[in-house]
Design a protein around this motif. Structure first.
Motif, PDB file in Angstrom:
ATOM      1  N   ALA A   1       0.925  -1.382   0.092  1.00  0.00           N
ATOM      2  CA  ALA A   1      -0.116   0.105  -0.092  1.00  0.00           C
ATOM      3  C   ALA A   1       0.898   1.152   0.020  1.00  0.00           C
ATOM      4  O   ALA A   1       0.357   2.277  -0.337  1.00  0.00           O
ATOM      5  N   ALA A   2       2.228   1.151   0.315  1.00  0.00           N
ATOM      6  CA  ALA A   2       2.746   2.294   0.611  1.00  0.00           C
ATOM      7  C   ALA A   2       3.539   2.943  -0.833  1.00  0.00           C
ATOM      8  O   ALA A   2       3.513   2.112  -1.815  1.00  0.00           O
ATOM      9  N   ALA A   3       3.595   4.064  -1.173  1.00  0.00           N
ATOM     10  CA  ALA A   3       4.290   4.640  -2.234  1.00  0.00           C
ATOM     11  C   ALA A   3       5.628   3.957  -2.693  1.00  0.00           C
ATOM     12  O   ALA A   3       6.481   3.824  -1.589  1.00  0.00           O
ATOM     13  N   PRO A   4       6.193   3.835  -3.800  1.00  0.00           N
ATOM     14  CA  PRO A   4       7.672   3.636  -3.967  1.00  0.00           C
ATOM     15  C   PRO A   4       8.366   4.604  -3.475  1.00  0.00           C
ATOM     16  O   PRO A   4       8.236   5.993  -3.634  1.00  0.00           O
ATOM     17  N   GLN A   5       9.572   4.168  -3.151  1.00  0.00           N
ATOM     18  CA  GLN A   5      10.775   5.011  -2.508  1.00  0.00           C
ATOM     19  C   GLN A   5      11.396   5.919  -3.844  1.00  0.00           C
ATOM     20  O   GLN A   5      11.488   5.103  -4.878  1.00  0.00           O
TER      21      GLN A   5
END
Length: 189
Positions: free
Chosen positions: A24-28
């Motif tokens: 669910a987190a945005a890519p780095q």
């Protein structure tokens, strides 16, 4: 839920499989690795002479490249074309001057021929010839002066008005003179 009703995107997404927190987190964002050896090596030293600096004696240096040879050839061609254009312009000016001189000679011949026929008629003929010569001479002189002013870009309404004033004054004086002479001739007869 009623059959046939429209579901929102949030409702559809809530019914699917659950994502892990990592999914669910945005890519780095990508990281740039800097090394001190390559960071300033590609920069131009502003204190040293640049490749873009051209010495002042550049045109007089010997030709070393095809580009320089092409430049010199283009400059010589442009110089040659300019000289040819100047020669053609001078030739055209000479032709125009010769044509104007020939036209003036023809006009003189015409005036001389008419002067002979008018002068045979007596004083009235001579007076008419003097009138023609005065008008043509004054008009020619004023036209020449106006052309000179026009050529220098100084011909305006003021100068044109002065020229017309001179023509009007000469015409008035000439009219008075002719009237006086015709009255004097009438009294003598």
């Amino acid at each position: 839920m009623v059959e046939g009703s429209i579901m929102s995107y949030a409702e559809v997404a809530s019914k699917g499989p659950k994502q892990s927190p990592e999914e669910a987190a945005a890519p780095q964002p990508p990281q740039v690795n800097q090394t001190t050896a390559s960071s300033t090596a590609s920069l131009v030293d502003v204190d040293s002479p640049s490749v873009h600096t051209v010495p002042s004696d550049y045109p007089s240096q010997e030709i070393k490249t095809d580009t320089q040879a092409a430049r010199v050839e283009r400059e010589e061609e442009a110089k040659r074309k300019k000289e040819e254009a100047e020669r053609a312009e001078a030739d055209l000016a000479k032709k125009k001057a010769r044509a104007a001189a020939a036209k003036a000679r023809r006009a003189e011949g015409w005036l001389a021929k008419h002067f002979e026929t008018v002068s045979e008629g007596g004083t009235a003929g001579a007076l008419a010839l003097a009138n023609i010569v005065a008008v043509v001479g004054l008009s020619g002189w004023l036209g020449f002066k106006a052309w000179g002013l026009y050529d220098r870009g100084r011909l305006g309404w003021r100068e044109a008005g002065i020229g017309l004033g001179v023509l009007g004054a000469v015409g008035a004086v000439e009219g008075v003179f002719v009237n006086y002479l015709s009255h004097a001739k009438g009294k003598q007869q």
